[in-house]
Write a protein that holds these residues in place. Structure first.
Motif, PDB file in Angstrom:
ATOM      1  N   GLU A 181     -40.605 -47.384 -44.557  1.00 20.17           N
ATOM      2  CA  GLU A 181     -39.468 -47.191 -45.454  1.00 20.17           C
ATOM      3  C   GLU A 181     -38.988 -45.743 -45.420  1.00 20.17           C
ATOM      4  O   GLU A 181     -37.786 -45.472 -45.459  1.00 20.17           O
ATOM      5  CB  GLU A 181     -39.836 -47.585 -46.884  1.00 20.17           C
ATOM      6  N   ARG A 185     -35.086 -44.784 -44.273  1.00 23.92           N
ATOM      7  CA  ARG A 185     -34.181 -44.018 -45.129  1.00 23.92           C
ATOM      8  C   ARG A 185     -33.763 -42.708 -44.460  1.00 23.92           C
ATOM      9  O   ARG A 185     -32.610 -42.275 -44.587  1.00 23.92           O
ATOM     10  CB  ARG A 185     -34.833 -43.749 -46.482  1.00 23.92           C
ATOM     11  N   MET A 219     -35.581 -54.095 -44.256  1.00 20.48           N
ATOM     12  CA  MET A 219     -35.275 -52.884 -45.014  1.00 20.48           C
ATOM     13  C   MET A 219     -33.867 -52.393 -44.706  1.00 20.48           C
ATOM     14  O   MET A 219     -33.107 -52.007 -45.611  1.00 20.48           O
ATOM     15  CB  MET A 219     -36.276 -51.774 -44.670  1.00 20.48           C
ATOM     16  N   GLU A 222     -31.332 -54.612 -46.445  1.00 18.42           N
ATOM     17  CA  GLU A 222     -31.301 -54.415 -47.895  1.00 18.42           C
ATOM     18  C   GLU A 222     -30.560 -53.137 -48.260  1.00 18.42           C
ATOM     19  O   GLU A 222     -29.729 -53.114 -49.173  1.00 18.42           O
ATOM     20  CB  GLU A 222     -32.731 -54.364 -48.440  1.00 18.42           C
ATOM     21  N   ILE A 223     -30.845 -52.072 -47.522  1.00 19.97           N
ATOM     22  CA  ILE A 223     -30.220 -50.783 -47.810  1.00 19.97           C
ATOM     23  C   ILE A 223     -28.725 -50.813 -47.484  1.00 19.97           C
ATOM     24  O   ILE A 223     -27.896 -50.268 -48.211  1.00 19.97           O
ATOM     25  CB  ILE A 223     -30.931 -49.652 -47.040  1.00 19.97           C
ATOM     26  N   ASN A 226     -25.859 -51.740 -49.842  1.00 19.88           N
ATOM     27  CA  ASN A 226     -25.353 -50.727 -50.773  1.00 19.88           C
ATOM     28  C   ASN A 226     -24.037 -50.158 -50.235  1.00 19.88           C
ATOM     29  O   ASN A 226     -23.938 -49.779 -49.074  1.00 19.88           O
ATOM     30  CB  ASN A 226     -26.391 -49.600 -50.902  1.00 19.88           C
ATOM     31  N   TYR A 229     -23.420 -47.001 -47.911  1.00 16.92           N
ATOM     32  CA  TYR A 229     -23.613 -46.953 -46.469  1.00 16.92           C
ATOM     33  C   TYR A 229     -22.476 -47.637 -45.706  1.00 16.92           C
ATOM     34  O   TYR A 229     -22.706 -48.331 -44.721  1.00 16.92           O
ATOM     35  CB  TYR A 229     -24.956 -47.588 -46.111  1.00 16.92           C
TER      36      TYR A 229
END
Length: 367
Positions: A181, A185, A219, A222-223, A226, A229
């Motif tokens: 993770e 990120r 991951m 999911e990110i 948002n 992004y």
């Protein structure tokens, strides 16, 4: 001129008969000595080719490319800066006609979308995804096109920076639980405003239940949900069959990557054109006999290529490196005979053109 080249080729063949160890060592020592005294002519003119990176960039706006897991553990990733003239770079690519058309269509739609928003306030903007899948084997130009892709999107005002962050499975795997993770990120932060390219992305699709690599794609998804992004494009690259398996196992992933670009093997003629361009970067040229021999050698290698190990443009690069080495050894002998010979060292002769091993699949041992 033709007679002079033929004489030069004959001379090159005769020179090859010299003892490969003792005579070459003596000539190399003489060459180095003459070079230090200024007796060997060196072309000190500046290179005609300019750096292809956009000179107007503020390089401080771009990341260095280090993923840090902790104080003692980090991994470097490559960050490719935007190009000066990406459209020109796209058009001069060898082959790839279908890919050029697809990218141009996406750019047209994206530009239209932005124009309509400006010209007609309140108009419902189309949701244009920039994420893409690049299907293809090594050496088919995926990284090159990805670099152009980011630069074109920047030029069109769709991405704010246009750089490309190149990652692979190893980028995301640290030594502790939760490192995946952290890596996801960090690379997303690096790629903001540009492109995140994950090479051989199918390697994240392990069948082992405890493989931490399996966590990376979910991951990312999911990110990316948002809205923060939106100023980013993700490109997943790899062989067609395993990449398709990755998409089949994750319906959400498939829907988020609507653009599919398939990079086919180059033909022999296309590989010859790639060769011509690469050789011209050094201002070398093949003699007629050398060019004929090279085509024959390349055609033979192409005919016995294995579908899974053939390197396309990488094979050409490896073959040329071998040729350059033999060429350099021969030229040192000629240059040591006198400075007037140095101009002939821009000509690649049949003596320089020798085959290399064509990669073949490894044989399996056992039953």
């Amino acid at each position: 001129m033709t007679e002079q080249l033929d004489d030069f080729e004959t001379q090159a063949m005769e020179t090859q008969q010299l003892d490969e160890e003792d005579d070459f060592e003596k000539l190399l020592d003489e060459f180095i000595s003459n070079a230090s005294l200024g007796l060997v002519k060196v072309d000190d003119e500046e290179e005609d080719e300019l750096d292809d990176i956009d000179p107007d960039l503020d390089l401080e706006d771009y990341p260095e490319g280090t993923v840090k897991f902790n104080e003692n553990n980090s991994v470097k990733v490559e960050v490719l800066k935007p190009l000066r003239e990406p459209r020109k770079e796209l058009e001069k690519l060898v082959g790839c006609q279908n890919i050029k058309q697809q990218i141009n269509d996406l750019l047209l739609f994206s530009t239209y979308n932005k124009w309509m928003v400006i010209e007609h306030p309140g108009w419902k903007e189309h949701d244009v995804s920039l994420h893409a899948i690049f299907f293809g084997k090594p050496g088919t130009g995926k990284t090159t096109v990805c670099k152009i892709y980011g630069s074109l999107l920047r030029e069109a005002g769709v991405l704010s920076k246009g750089h490309v962050v190149v990652c692979s499975r190893g980028t995301f795997l640290g030594s502790n639980w939760g490192d995946e993770e952290k890596a996801v990120r960090q690379v997303l932060e690096m790629a903001q405003g540009g492109v995140l390219m994950i090479d051989e992305a199918y390697l994240l699709n392990s069948t082992h239940p405890n493989d931490p690599g399996k966590m990376v794609i979910p991951m990312l998804m999911e990110i990316l949900a948002n809205e923060q992004y939106r100023d980013i494009a993700i490109v997943l690259c790899g062989y067609k069959e395993p990449m398709q398996q990755l998409l089949d196992l994750n319906a959400g992933l498939a829907s988020r990557f609507p653009h599919r670009y398939e990079f086919a093997d180059f033909t022999v003629d296309e590989l010859m054109e790639i060769t011509r361009r690469r050789v011209s970067e050094y201002r070398y040229h093949f003699t007629r006999a050398a060019w004929t021999k090279y085509r024959s050698l390349l055609t033979e290698a192409y005919a016995k290529r294995d579908a899974n190990t053939w390197g396309n443009a990488r094979f050409v690069a490896n073959l040329l490196e071998h040729i350059y080495l033999l060429h350099a050894k021969r030229c040192v002998r000629h240059i040591a005979m006198g400075p007037s010979m140095s101009i002939k060292c821009f000509a690649i002769t049949p003596a320089d053109v020798q085959p290399i091993e064509v990669p073949q699949p490894k044989r399996r041992v056992g039953f």
